[in-house]
Each structure stands twice: as structure tokens, then as C-alpha cells.
Design an enzyme around this catalytic site. Structure first.
Site, PDB file in Angstrom:
ATOM      1  N   LYS A 175       0.873  -1.190   0.000  1.00 40.23           N
ATOM      2  CA  LYS A 175       0.000   0.000   0.000  1.00 40.23           C
ATOM      3  C   LYS A 175       0.902   1.231   0.000  1.00 40.23           C
ATOM      4  O   LYS A 175       1.467   1.612   1.031  1.00 40.23           O
ATOM      5  CB  LYS A 175      -0.871  -0.029   1.264  1.00 40.23           C
ATOM      6  N   GLU A 250       9.644   1.907  10.885  1.00 45.92           N
ATOM      7  CA  GLU A 250      10.687   2.913  10.629  1.00 45.92           C
ATOM      8  C   GLU A 250       9.988   4.267  10.672  1.00 45.92           C
ATOM      9  O   GLU A 250       9.246   4.611   9.752  1.00 45.92           O
ATOM     10  CB  GLU A 250      11.326   2.685   9.252  1.00 45.92           C
ATOM     11  N   CYS A 284      13.242  11.737   6.601  1.00 50.34           N
ATOM     12  CA  CYS A 284      13.227  11.286   7.996  1.00 50.34           C
ATOM     13  C   CYS A 284      14.560  11.594   8.659  1.00 50.34           C
ATOM     14  O   CYS A 284      14.641  11.763   9.866  1.00 50.34           O
ATOM     15  CB  CYS A 284      12.925   9.800   8.069  1.00 50.34           C
ATOM     16  N   GLU A 385       8.952  16.717  15.233  1.00 48.29           N
ATOM     17  CA  GLU A 385       9.320  16.634  13.819  1.00 48.29           C
ATOM     18  C   GLU A 385       8.434  17.603  13.018  1.00 48.29           C
ATOM     19  O   GLU A 385       7.215  17.538  13.099  1.00 48.29           O
ATOM     20  CB  GLU A 385       9.106  15.203  13.313  1.00 48.29           C
TER      21      GLU A 385
HETATM   22  P1  NAP Z   1       2.214   8.629   7.518  1.00 44.02           P
HETATM   23  O1  NAP Z   1       1.164   9.651   7.479  1.00 44.02           O
HETATM   24  O2  NAP Z   1       2.460   7.917   8.792  1.00 44.02           O
HETATM   25  O3  NAP Z   1       1.850   7.571   6.355  1.00 44.02           O
HETATM   26  C1  NAP Z   1       2.681   6.489   6.007  1.00 44.02           C
HETATM   27  C2  NAP Z   1       1.842   5.441   5.303  1.00 44.02           C
HETATM   28  O4  NAP Z   1       0.895   4.878   6.217  1.00 44.02           O
HETATM   29  C3  NAP Z   1       1.011   5.985   4.139  1.00 44.02           C
HETATM   30  O5  NAP Z   1       0.937   5.011   3.126  1.00 44.02           O
HETATM   31  C4  NAP Z   1      -0.332   6.199   4.805  1.00 44.02           C
HETATM   32  O6  NAP Z   1      -1.410   6.282   3.908  1.00 44.02           O
HETATM   33  C5  NAP Z   1      -0.410   4.969   5.681  1.00 44.02           C
HETATM   34  N1  NAP Z   1      -1.382   5.053   6.773  1.00 44.02           N
HETATM   35  C6  NAP Z   1      -1.903   6.163   7.347  1.00 44.02           C
HETATM   36  N2  NAP Z   1      -2.775   5.817   8.330  1.00 44.02           N
HETATM   37  C7  NAP Z   1      -2.797   4.464   8.363  1.00 44.02           C
HETATM   38  C8  NAP Z   1      -3.499   3.499   9.152  1.00 44.02           C
HETATM   39  N3  NAP Z   1      -4.345   3.870  10.107  1.00 44.02           N
HETATM   40  N4  NAP Z   1      -3.284   2.190   8.912  1.00 44.02           N
HETATM   41  C9  NAP Z   1      -2.417   1.788   7.967  1.00 44.02           C
HETATM   42  N5  NAP Z   1      -1.737   2.648   7.183  1.00 44.02           N
HETATM   43  C10 NAP Z   1      -1.909   3.971   7.380  1.00 44.02           C
HETATM   44  O7  NAP Z   1       3.618   9.222   7.055  1.00 44.02           O
HETATM   45  P2  NAP Z   1       3.945  10.138   5.791  1.00 44.02           P
HETATM   46  O8  NAP Z   1       3.408  11.505   6.017  1.00 44.02           O
HETATM   47  O9  NAP Z   1       3.567   9.422   4.539  1.00 44.02           O
HETATM   48  O10 NAP Z   1       5.543  10.181   5.835  1.00 44.02           O
HETATM   49  C11 NAP Z   1       6.257  11.064   6.644  1.00 44.02           C
HETATM   50  C12 NAP Z   1       6.739  10.382   7.917  1.00 44.02           C
HETATM   51  O11 NAP Z   1       7.501   9.225   7.564  1.00 44.02           O
HETATM   52  C13 NAP Z   1       7.682  11.246   8.721  1.00 44.02           C
HETATM   53  O12 NAP Z   1       7.375  11.121  10.075  1.00 44.02           O
HETATM   54  C14 NAP Z   1       9.061  10.649   8.420  1.00 44.02           C
HETATM   55  O13 NAP Z   1      10.028  10.873   9.403  1.00 44.02           O
HETATM   56  C15 NAP Z   1       8.713   9.207   8.291  1.00 44.02           C
HETATM   57  N6  NAP Z   1       9.742   8.483   7.535  1.00 44.02           N
HETATM   58  C16 NAP Z   1      10.549   7.617   8.211  1.00 44.02           C
HETATM   59  C17 NAP Z   1      11.554   6.938   7.547  1.00 44.02           C
HETATM   60  C18 NAP Z   1      12.437   5.953   8.261  1.00 44.02           C
HETATM   61  O14 NAP Z   1      13.013   5.100   7.612  1.00 44.02           O
HETATM   62  N7  NAP Z   1      12.580   6.036   9.573  1.00 44.02           N
HETATM   63  C19 NAP Z   1      11.740   7.154   6.176  1.00 44.02           C
HETATM   64  C20 NAP Z   1      10.908   8.066   5.516  1.00 44.02           C
HETATM   65  C21 NAP Z   1       9.891   8.718   6.208  1.00 44.02           C
HETATM   66  P3  NAP Z   1      -1.812   7.747   3.327  1.00 44.02           P
HETATM   67  O15 NAP Z   1      -0.743   8.104   2.382  1.00 44.02           O
HETATM   68  O16 NAP Z   1      -3.120   7.532   2.695  1.00 44.02           O
HETATM   69  O17 NAP Z   1      -1.884   8.676   4.503  1.00 44.02           O
END
Ligand code: NAP
Length: 499
Positions: A175, A250, A284, A385
Site C-alpha cells: 500500500k 521505521e 526522515c 518533527e
Molecule cells: P504517515 O502519514 O504515517 O503515512 C505512512 C503510510 O501509512 C502511508 O501510506 C499512509 O497512507 C499509511 N497510513 C496512514 N494511516 C494508516 C493506518 N491507520 N493504517 C495503515 N496505514 C496507514 O507518514 P507520511 O506523512 O507518509 O511520511 C512522513 C513520515 O515518515 C515522517 O514522520 C518521516 O520521518 C517518516 N519516515 C521515516 C523513515 C524511516 O526510515 N525512519 C523514512 C521516511 C519517512 P496515506 O498516504 O493515505 O496517509
């Protein structure tokens, strides 16, 4: 007419059962619609898990070197389509094409690295305490795995999960983020073109709570690998825990760069600029705190402001642009909110602080490179963040204070120190609470052959990439082969053996 994309289930491109769709738009110009995508729900997720479940026995029996061959071919296709994919990334999520190409290159590197594991995937052979007995471990696939990814590395992060999962013999439901479904669809199409059997990799597009949550709930999915925010990660961990799934998270970061008085200041400035404003601060591992020793504070701050002021903000496909837009309206609002919080908390706004919306910026989510000075470790802009082009300069008086400030957040992903003293550098490697430490380099720049991940609220103890990737996507089987022809009892018979 925007292109109409589909889900990929059981080797076929299909719409959502409901027929509903959503759009992906260019964050630099929201009039530019990249495509329409299935708005998937539980019924689509269940169909994709059915397909992955059905394909699992055949894929797990396929020898690992042959599974790896398919991944190697995907890597070759990524290389052939690198420029096209980089431009698509710029259009769909805003990073400049040079960074988009870097993102694709990570996928190519991962394919090359992990395809080699198809001929390694080492287990262990150890001595048995009994005669005529063989003791070893073998790696086996986990089963159907659910991969949920963010938008900021729309090709690289999916490949960090999909490629090792495939080489290890798992079948997949993927997904991608709602903001980057076109990049995901292109990657999946290349996997199909490389000859992946039907049902081994399935993709459903849509919104997290509708298309992501049902993956986490389904009992047949044995592992979730999730990259995203700590808020969603916590939710996923608690839900996946109910069915005792393996859950690899992650999550976010609040990464600090420490600049000591003996640092090469030129180098530190270059690193700070790249670490803080590369990918518009939406990594991130982005450098969001710069902890500067007071002896070099004034010079460093003044020069960082001068250089950040010159950064060219715009649409990445336009000539000379160095920093693109934020991903969406919500992220723009979040960044604005934090700038206001910073001002209210008493931090000094030294540069930027505003959204850009006139002229070439109309219709996009642009924000100025922003620098806060005089930031205290208790302030929210030093703790939370922000995920945008906002960096906090935090003055300190000693190495000890620098480490204390660096370790003062709930996150622990990346960290860095600039110093020319080897003793200080090695002390910092030990003392910085982070999964990654760079010496004389910014907090960004991971290579796929080393494990990637972090401590504290950045994750739950797992690591992607490097040798960890194989560990994460396999289960260990311990095997005892007794060729003595009699019952031998471990722990009981052992003391009666004569040497
Ligand atoms: P996010 O809002 O947490 O979303 C990540 C993924 O999860 C998306 O595909 C999202 O779908 C999905 N999702 C949202 N709610 C969900 C639920 N209840 N159940 C299952 N899946 C769900 O994060 P983002 O805004 O896309 O990315 C930014 C974040 O990622 C930042 O905090 C960044 O630090 C972190 N990040 C971490 C790493 C690492 O390796 N540590 C690398 C890159 C990014 P939708 O797109 O539809 O919301």
C-alpha cells in the site's frame, strides 16, 4: 485527460471494486493532475491478500537464486527508466530531478545488493553436544507480508521492502502513500515486466485508514513493514500486536548536527545546507537541529543565513531550481504552525518563515528556507518533527552540553558531528543516541549496504537494508539431524559422554 491507473492484484490491473477513485496532483502546480487511482477499501485488500496467499506456496518453493534473478532484472529496468522515473518523482512529490534520480539509484543499488543474497542468505552450522548429530539454521520466508510506505522516497523505500521480501520468498501486499501512487504503479509495472509470477506482488492504492488498516487487521498477513510517522506507527503496532504479527516500524526523526569549534566550517556549512533543505527538509533523516559551539556560533550562523537565502525555490523541472515544494496543503499548514510556535516560544526567526504563493509559486505548496536561532532544547521546535525547510540553531558551551542537547528528544534516527579531533569524533559515535551517526557529513546520505533505522520513538528495534534486510524478512528454522540411529537426549545424556 489524466491517466487512469489501477490496482495490481493476482497479476491483473483492476479498478477498486467500488469503482471509486482519487487523484494525485503535482504539489508545485495543483492544476497538473498526474492520474486517477483506485480508492481501495477492505474488499480490495482482501482480494489482494487472497492472491498473495494463493501465490505463496509456489513462490516459497522457487529457489532463492531464481527469485533473486527477477529482482536483478527489476534493478536493470529501473536503471533503464531512471530519468523518466526521476522526472515523475519531481512531478508527483516535488523533489528536484537530481534527488529523484538518487532515489531511483537507491532502488537500483538495493536490487544489486539483495539479488546477491539469493545465493547467500546464510544460516549457521554449529556443533552439537551429542555425537552423530548435526545442528544448523536455515532461513525461511515469513509468509504474506504487508508493506506500507510514505511519499518522501516514493521508489527507494518501496524497494527496500519489496526486493528483500521477494528474494526471501515472501508474497506481498503493498500500500503506497496516497500522495505518490504513480511512482508506486510504475515500480510495480517494472516488477511485472521483469517476470514476477502473478499474485507474488499485489498493490492496492488508497487512503491509510481504508486501504492500509485492513492489511494490518488480516490474520493471514504475518508481517507488517511500515515506514511513516510515529503517530501512525504506534497505531499499527498496537493493532498488529493483537494478531502477534512481526511488525517492523521505521518512523520519524529530529536529527541533530553538532558543530565543534575545531570543525572545518566550510564543510559543516555545506553539510548543514544540504541536510536541512535537501528534499525541502522532508526526509526522515533531515538535519532539523544544528547544535553549534558558541566559539563558532556567530560566524556559522551568519554564513548559513547567507547561503540559505540564495537557495532557488521552485518547480524542480525548471532550470536551476534547488528546492521544491512541500508535499501537500496539510504539510504547508504544519510548517506554518511550527513557525508560529517557534516565534511564540521566543526563538529568533533569522530567515524565511513564510509560504510563497505569488507568481511562479501560485498553485503550489512552496515555503521559504527558514532558520531559527537561539533555540532552547525545551522548545517544541527543538523536540517535534516538522518535516519542512525549517532548521533550529541551538547554541552550546561544551561538547558535553552538545551531546546532552542532541539526545534530548524522543527520537533517535540520525545524528552527525563535525570536528577535526578524532577523540571527540569517537566519543560522539558512542554517546549520540541514534541508529546512525555521521562524522564530518550531514545527517542524510545512507547507503543501502548498511542497516538503516533508529532508536526510541523512531522505531521498534528493527533495521532495514544491509544484512538486516534478510534477517527481517525471514524466520529462522533450527534443524537437528540425528544420524546416530538411537534416542539421544540433549542436556541429559551429555554428561555421561566420555571424551
Ligand atoms: P504517515 O502519514 O504515517 O503515512 C505512512 C503510510 O501509512 C502511508 O501510506 C499512509 O497512507 C499509511 N497510513 C496512514 N494511516 C494508516 C493506518 N491507520 N493504517 C495503515 N496505514 C496507514 O507518514 P507520511 O506523512 O507518509 O511520511 C512522513 C513520515 O515518515 C515522517 O514522520 C518521516 O520521518 C517518516 N519516515 C521515516 C523513515 C524511516 O526510515 N525512519 C523514512 C521516511 C519517512 P496515506 O498516504 O493515505 O496517509
Amino acid at each position: 485527460m489524466p491517466e487512469s491507473y489501477q490496482n495490481f492484484i493476482g497479476g491483473k490491473w483492476v479498478p477498486a471494486r467500488s469503482g471509486e477513485t482519487f487523484e494525485s496532483r503535482n504539489p508545485a502546480n495543483t492544476d497538473d493532475v498526474i492520474g486517477t487511482f483506485p480508492r481501495s477499501r477492505e474488499e480490495d485488500v482482501v482480494a489482494a491478500i487472497d492472491a498473495a496467499h494463493a501465490a505463496f506456496p509456489g513462490w516459497r518453493r522457487t529457489p532463492a537464486p531464481l527469485r533473486a534473478d527477477v529482482v536483478r532484472r527489476v534493478g536493470q529496468l529501473l536503471a533503464e527508466h531512471k530519468d523518466e522515473l526521476a522526472r515523475l518523482e519531481t512531478r508527483e512529490m516535488g523533489k528536484v530531478p537530481e534527488e529523484g534520480a538518487g532515489d531511483v539509484q537507491e532502488g537500483i543499488d538495493m536490487a544489486e545488493y539483495i539479488a546477491g543474497e539469493g545465493r547467500r542468505m546464510f544460516g549457521e552450522t554449529v556443533p552439537s553436544e551429542l555425537r552423530d548429530k548435526f545442528a544448523l539454521t536455515a532461513r525461511q520466508p515469513v509468509g504474506v507480508v504487508g508493506l506500507i510506505t510514505p511519499w518522501n522516497f516514493p521508489i527507494a523505500i518501496p524497494t527496500w521492502k519489496i526486493f528483500p521480501a521477494l528474494v526471501c520468498g515472501n508474497t506481498i501486499i503493498f500500500k503506497p502513500a496516497e500522495d505518490t501512487p504513480a511512482c508506486a504503479a510504475r515500480l510495480v509495472a517494472l516488477c511485472e515486466e521483469a517476470g514476477l509470477p502473478a499474485g507474488v506482488l499485489n498493490m492496492v492504492t488508497g487512503y491509510g485508514p481504508e486501504a492500509g488498516a485492513p492489511i494490518v487487521e488480516d490474520e493471514r498477513v504475518r508481517m507488517i513493514s511500515f515506514t511513516g510517522s510515529s503517530v501512525v506507527g504506534r497505531e499499527i503496532a498496537s493493532r498488529a500486536g493483537r494478531s502477534l504479527k512481526k511488525t517492523m516500524l521505521e518512523l520519524g526523526g529530529k536529527n541533530a548536527m553538532v558543530v565543534m569549534p575545531d570543525a572545518n566550517l566550510e564543510l559543516a556549512l555545506e553539510g548543514a545546507l544540504w541536510g536541512a533543505f535537501g528534499t525541502t527538509g522532508q526526509r526522515c533523516t533531515a538535519t532539523s537541529r544544528i547544535i553549534v559551539h558558541k566559539d563558532v556560533l556567530d560566524t556559522f550562523t551568519k554564513r548559513l543565513i547567507d547561503q540559505a537565502r540564495k537557495l532557488r525555490v521552485g518547480y524542480g523541472l525548471d532550470e536551476g531550481v534547488q528546492m521544491g515544494p512541500l508535499i501537500n496543503e496539510q504539510q504547508l499548514q504544519t510548517v506554518e504552525k511550527y513557525v508560529n510556535i517557534g516565534k511564540q516560544e521566543g526563538a529568533k526567526l533569522l530567515l524565511g518563515g513564510h509560504a510563497l504563493s505569488e507568481g511562479q509559486y501560485a498553485g503550489g505548496y512552496f515555503f521559504e528556507p527558514t532558520i531559527f536561532g537561539n533555540v532552547n532544547y525545551r522548545m517544541r521546535i527543538a523536540q517535534e518533527e516538522i518535516f519542512g525547510p525549517v532548521v533550529a540553531i541551538m547554541p552550546v558551551s561544551s561538547y558535553e552540553e552538545a551531546i546532552k542537547v542532541a539526545n534530548s528528544t524522543e527520537y533517535g534516527l540520525s545524528s552527525s558531528i563535525y570536528t577535526s579531533d578524532v577523540n571527540t569524533a569517537f566519543r560522539a559515535v558512542h554517546e549520540l543516541e541514534a541508529g546512525i551517526t555521521y562524522v564530518n557529513a550531514p545527517t542524510i546520505g545512507a547507503e543501502i549496504q548498511l542497516p538503516f533505522g533508529g532508536l526510541k520513538a523512531t522505531g521498534n528495534g528493527h533495521r532495514e537494508a544491509g544484512t538486516s534486510a534478510i534477517k527481517e524478512f525471514t524466520e529462522i528454522k533450527s534443524v537437528y539431524v540425528d544420524y546416530s540411529g538411537k534416542l539421544q537426549r540433549a542436556q541429559i545424556d551429555v554428561e555421561h559422554h566420555s571424551v
